[in-house]
Motif scaffolding. Structure first.
Motif, PDB file in Angstrom:
ATOM      1  N   LEU A   1       0.965  -1.249  -0.037  1.00  0.00           N
ATOM      2  CA  LEU A   1      -0.021   0.053  -0.061  1.00  0.00           C
ATOM      3  C   LEU A   1       0.962   1.307   0.015  1.00  0.00           C
ATOM      4  CD1 LEU A   1      -2.706  -1.323   2.448  1.00  0.00           C
ATOM      5  CD2 LEU A   1      -3.192  -0.704   0.083  1.00  0.00           C
ATOM      6  N   VAL A   2       1.982   1.291   0.543  1.00  0.00           N
ATOM      7  CA  VAL A   2       2.817   2.331   0.595  1.00  0.00           C
ATOM      8  C   VAL A   2       3.486   2.629  -0.467  1.00  0.00           C
ATOM      9  CG1 VAL A   2       4.885   3.194   1.644  1.00  0.00           C
ATOM     10  CG2 VAL A   2       3.440   2.169   3.312  1.00  0.00           C
ATOM     11  N   GLU A   3       3.956   1.665  -1.223  1.00  0.00           N
ATOM     12  CA  GLU A   3       4.702   1.474  -2.630  1.00  0.00           C
ATOM     13  C   GLU A   3       3.532   2.008  -3.321  1.00  0.00           C
ATOM     14  OE1 GLU A   3       6.199  -2.176  -3.309  1.00  0.00           O
ATOM     15  OE2 GLU A   3       7.622  -1.850  -1.496  1.00  0.00           O
ATOM     16  N   SER A   4       2.160   1.652  -3.314  1.00  0.00           N
ATOM     17  CA  SER A   4       1.225   1.944  -4.492  1.00  0.00           C
ATOM     18  C   SER A   4       0.849   3.596  -4.392  1.00  0.00           C
ATOM     19  CB  SER A   4      -0.105   1.154  -4.305  1.00  0.00           C
ATOM     20  OG  SER A   4      -0.753   1.745  -2.865  1.00  0.00           O
ATOM     21  N   ILE A   5       0.921   3.995  -3.204  1.00  0.00           N
ATOM     22  CA  ILE A   5       0.958   5.655  -2.967  1.00  0.00           C
ATOM     23  C   ILE A   5       2.174   6.303  -3.856  1.00  0.00           C
ATOM     24  CG2 ILE A   5       0.893   7.486  -1.431  1.00  0.00           C
ATOM     25  CD1 ILE A   5      -0.324   5.437   0.346  1.00  0.00           C
ATOM     26  N   ALA A   6       3.372   5.827  -3.473  1.00  0.00           N
ATOM     27  CA  ALA A   6       4.603   6.321  -4.140  1.00  0.00           C
ATOM     28  C   ALA A   6       4.620   6.024  -5.753  1.00  0.00           C
ATOM     29  CB  ALA A   6       5.673   5.634  -3.803  1.00  0.00           C
ATOM     30  N   ARG A   7       3.665   5.260  -6.450  1.00  0.00           N
ATOM     31  CA  ARG A   7       3.647   5.064  -7.921  1.00  0.00           C
ATOM     32  C   ARG A   7       2.633   5.876  -8.564  1.00  0.00           C
ATOM     33  NH1 ARG A   7       6.749   0.705 -10.281  1.00  0.00           N
ATOM     34  NH2 ARG A   7       5.606   1.703 -11.957  1.00  0.00           N
ATOM     35  N   PHE A   8       1.690   6.238  -7.668  1.00  0.00           N
ATOM     36  CA  PHE A   8       0.429   7.037  -8.148  1.00  0.00           C
ATOM     37  C   PHE A   8       0.716   8.450  -8.628  1.00  0.00           C
ATOM     38  CE2 PHE A   8      -3.601   9.287  -7.773  1.00  0.00           C
ATOM     39  CZ  PHE A   8      -4.486   8.323  -8.569  1.00  0.00           C
ATOM     40  N   PRO A   9       0.383   8.646  -9.741  1.00  0.00           N
ATOM     41  CA  PRO A   9       0.550  10.286 -10.422  1.00  0.00           C
ATOM     42  C   PRO A   9       0.259  11.245  -9.509  1.00  0.00           C
ATOM     43  CG  PRO A   9      -0.554   9.069 -11.839  1.00  0.00           C
ATOM     44  CD  PRO A   9      -0.719   8.023 -10.545  1.00  0.00           C
ATOM     45  N   ASP A  10       1.060  12.390  -9.239  1.00  0.00           N
ATOM     46  CA  ASP A  10       0.844  13.439  -8.504  1.00  0.00           C
ATOM     47  C   ASP A  10      -0.482  14.336  -8.915  1.00  0.00           C
ATOM     48  OD1 ASP A  10       1.540  15.422 -10.679  1.00  0.00           O
ATOM     49  OD2 ASP A  10       3.725  15.239 -10.054  1.00  0.00           O
ATOM     50  N   GLN A  11      -0.691  15.323  -8.025  1.00  0.00           N
ATOM     51  CA  GLN A  11      -2.209  15.938  -8.342  1.00  0.00           C
ATOM     52  C   GLN A  11      -2.185  16.419  -9.755  1.00  0.00           C
ATOM     53  OE1 GLN A  11       0.128  16.053  -5.845  1.00  0.00           O
ATOM     54  NE2 GLN A  11      -0.898  16.995  -3.927  1.00  0.00           N
ATOM     55  N   GLU A  12      -1.277  17.178 -10.388  1.00  0.00           N
ATOM     56  CA  GLU A  12      -1.414  17.774 -11.446  1.00  0.00           C
ATOM     57  C   GLU A  12      -1.402  16.799 -12.530  1.00  0.00           C
ATOM     58  OE1 GLU A  12      -1.537  21.178 -12.301  1.00  0.00           O
ATOM     59  OE2 GLU A  12      -1.453  21.520 -10.368  1.00  0.00           O
ATOM     60  N   ARG A  13      -0.759  15.775 -12.503  1.00  0.00           N
ATOM     61  CA  ARG A  13      -0.687  14.766 -13.685  1.00  0.00           C
ATOM     62  C   ARG A  13      -1.951  13.970 -13.501  1.00  0.00           C
ATOM     63  NH1 ARG A  13       3.502  10.088 -13.323  1.00  0.00           N
ATOM     64  NH2 ARG A  13       3.032   8.971 -15.147  1.00  0.00           N
ATOM     65  N   PHE A  14      -2.518  13.541 -12.457  1.00  0.00           N
ATOM     66  CA  PHE A  14      -3.853  12.861 -12.385  1.00  0.00           C
ATOM     67  C   PHE A  14      -5.017  13.827 -12.573  1.00  0.00           C
ATOM     68  CE2 PHE A  14      -7.339  10.954  -9.628  1.00  0.00           C
ATOM     69  CZ  PHE A  14      -7.713  10.109 -10.540  1.00  0.00           C
ATOM     70  N   ALA A  15      -4.898  15.265 -12.593  1.00  0.00           N
ATOM     71  CA  ALA A  15      -5.763  16.245 -13.186  1.00  0.00           C
ATOM     72  C   ALA A  15      -5.734  15.855 -14.642  1.00  0.00           C
ATOM     73  CB  ALA A  15      -5.508  17.441 -12.641  1.00  0.00           C
ATOM     74  N   GLY A  16      -4.582  16.017 -15.204  1.00  0.00           N
ATOM     75  CA  GLY A  16      -4.640  15.758 -16.664  1.00  0.00           C
ATOM     76  C   GLY A  16      -5.215  14.454 -17.230  1.00  0.00           C
ATOM     77  N   MET A  17      -5.062  13.508 -16.405  1.00  0.00           N
ATOM     78  CA  MET A  17      -5.773  12.135 -16.693  1.00  0.00           C
ATOM     79  C   MET A  17      -7.412  12.143 -16.841  1.00  0.00           C
ATOM     80  SD  MET A  17      -3.004   9.577 -14.941  1.00  0.00           S
ATOM     81  CE  MET A  17      -4.040   8.071 -15.503  1.00  0.00           C
ATOM     82  N   ILE A  18      -7.748  12.987 -15.659  1.00  0.00           N
ATOM     83  CA  ILE A  18      -9.054  13.261 -15.619  1.00  0.00           C
ATOM     84  C   ILE A  18      -9.635  13.935 -16.876  1.00  0.00           C
ATOM     85  CG2 ILE A  18     -10.954  14.408 -14.393  1.00  0.00           C
ATOM     86  CD1 ILE A  18      -9.171  13.475 -11.888  1.00  0.00           C
ATOM     87  N   ALA A  19      -9.077  15.128 -17.382  1.00  0.00           N
ATOM     88  CA  ALA A  19      -9.352  15.902 -18.423  1.00  0.00           C
ATOM     89  C   ALA A  19      -9.277  14.978 -19.861  1.00  0.00           C
ATOM     90  CB  ALA A  19      -8.440  17.075 -18.477  1.00  0.00           C
ATOM     91  N   ASP A  20      -8.295  14.054 -19.776  1.00  0.00           N
ATOM     92  CA  ASP A  20      -8.172  13.399 -20.838  1.00  0.00           C
ATOM     93  C   ASP A  20      -9.325  12.603 -21.077  1.00  0.00           C
ATOM     94  OD1 ASP A  20      -5.634  14.247 -21.862  1.00  0.00           O
ATOM     95  OD2 ASP A  20      -4.493  12.852 -20.692  1.00  0.00           O
ATOM     96  N   ALA A  21     -10.200  12.207 -19.998  1.00  0.00           N
ATOM     97  CA  ALA A  21     -11.265  11.242 -20.234  1.00  0.00           C
ATOM     98  C   ALA A  21     -12.522  12.128 -20.523  1.00  0.00           C
ATOM     99  CB  ALA A  21     -11.454  10.513 -18.680  1.00  0.00           C
ATOM    100  N   GLY A  22     -12.311  13.438 -20.616  1.00  0.00           N
ATOM    101  CA  GLY A  22     -13.290  14.091 -21.049  1.00  0.00           C
ATOM    102  C   GLY A  22     -14.037  15.069 -20.158  1.00  0.00           C
TER     103      GLY A  22
END
Length: 404
Positions: free
Chosen positions: A329-350
């Protein structure tokens, strides 16, 4: 501890040379790095198997679902304890804030809202939704459908729900078996008229109709999926126009690079899909900036990461007897995209963001306060996206998006 089946899968993955920088104690023999792994044979012209990450390990994409399932089956009965350990109990405050910002519940005399809570296993977010709708909006019609891929987590949620005002014996009939369980296909997963639980994969919600959901929530779950981009596309599909996607997830406490001014594409093979906004890998996108505030955040991030990797797995072993799951669980947090990058993914989804008019470009610069809100200096963040309406006419008066 992880199940013997899960440990066996980890053992096979490590033998194939797929393990990364850290190894689970549940499969120590598999982590011997004294001899190089044997090459995996591949037929001429055959495409290499798709891979994703499991913590810091790179594994075949086909394995992640079962490995993550093993982790959460292991911690299902102590899930709240796990969250208390990982957040020092602050997760309860974060979840309350998450639901208050959405303010679920019908407005005026309109129909109740349909809420889909994905990866909602133990029901703590779903029950908060219902409490808010009932106590704040005096709404007894809004209902919540909890979907999780792990049946053990859902069973815990159904047991919890039986002790609440939303349990109705005439509907639930003592049911603790979620819907769509292969072993019990007769169960409808209901514990009351406003709350039901179903087994389902966030990447393929084929039993949820298009444009049928008012609010889609996912809390501390999206980092565990195999393909984040597919989850976001499914969320977009099932939401009504004007519907709201809201995600609570552990995030980055470091200063992060804002979205670049011009779009560019970079193909990814780690489950993050293709982003119009970011290139690079993982935390390489962290920006080096001056200023006292960012110096404080950078210093805090080092303390937090030290706590995460040194203390949390140890506490998992002492409190729950399960170091391996907490290490993942700790490692999965470290691998998750940061806030700005995840926001970009949400925008990519429409999705659009609150305060950004339909058809307008996503603003350059940081999206903090628009696409996401940091909690506890960024240890966690609330991400929000709105499915655009088809026209520029006024949105449904019962839509949550107008209240964000």
């Amino acid at each position: 501890m992880l199940s013997s089946r899960t440990s066996h899968r980890l053992h096979k993955a490590c033998q194939a040379g797929l393990a990364g920088r850290r190894c689970f104690r549940s499969a120590p023999a598999a982590c011997d790095r004294s001899t190089p792994p044997k090459p995996v044979s591949q037929a001429d012209g055959e495409a290499p198997p798709a891979t994703t990450h499991f913590g810091f390990k790179d594994i075949p994409s086909s394995m992640k679902e079962s490995l993550v399932g093993g982790v959460f089956s292991s911690v299902a009965s102590s899930y709240d304890v796990m969250n208390d350990v990982m957040s020092l109990g602050v997760h309860r405050v974060w979840k309350d804030s998450f639901v208050r910002r959405l303010s679920p519940g019908r407005r005026g005399g309109y129909a109740g809202q349909r809420i889909l809570d994905v990866a909602g296993g133990t029901g703590d977010i779903a029950l908060r939704h219902l409490d808010h709708a009932t106590d704040v909006h005096f709404d007894s019609a809004t209902d919540v459908h909890v979907v999780d891929i792990n049946g053990a987590m859902l069973t815990q949620g159904m047991i919890r729900a039986r002790a609440t005002r939303y349990y109705d014996a005439s509907v639930g009939r003592g049911n603790t078996t979620p819907a769509r369980t292969p072993e019990h296909p007769e169960s409808d997963g209901r514990v009351g008229p406003r709350l039901r639980f179903s087994v389902g994969n966030a990447e393929d919600l084929d039993f949820i109709e298009d444009n049928s959901i008012d609010i889609y929530t996912i809390a501390f779950g999206i980092r565990n999926v195999t393909h984040i981009d597919r989850v976001l596309k499914e969320a977009y599909r099932v939401l009504k126009p004007g519907g709201v996607f809201s995600c609570l997830e552990f995030s980055s406490v470091r200063p992060v690079k804002p979205l670049v001014g011009e779009s560019f594409e970079t193909a990814r093979g780690d489950g993050y899909g293709t982003s119009r906004f970011y290139g690079g890998e993982g935390r390489d996108d962290v920006v080096k900036v001056d200023g006292a505030w960012n110096t404080v955040r950078s210093a805090f991030s080092r303390v937090y990461e030290g706590y995460s990797f040194s203390v949390i797995p140890l506490m998992g072993e002492l409190v729950a007897g399960d170091r391996a799951s907490y290490q993942y669980l700790v490692e999965s947090i470290a691998r998750f995209p940061d806030q700005e990058r995840f926001a970009g993914m949400i925008a990519d989804a429409g999705f659009s963001f609150p305060g950004v008019p339909l058809g307008h470009p996503i603003p350059s610069g940081s999206l903090e306060g628009k696409a996401y809100h940091n909690l506890s200096l960024g240890i966690a963040a609330i991400h929000t996206g709105i499915k655009p309406v088809a026209t520029n006419t006024a949105q449904d008066k019962n839509s949550t998006s107008e209240h964000l």
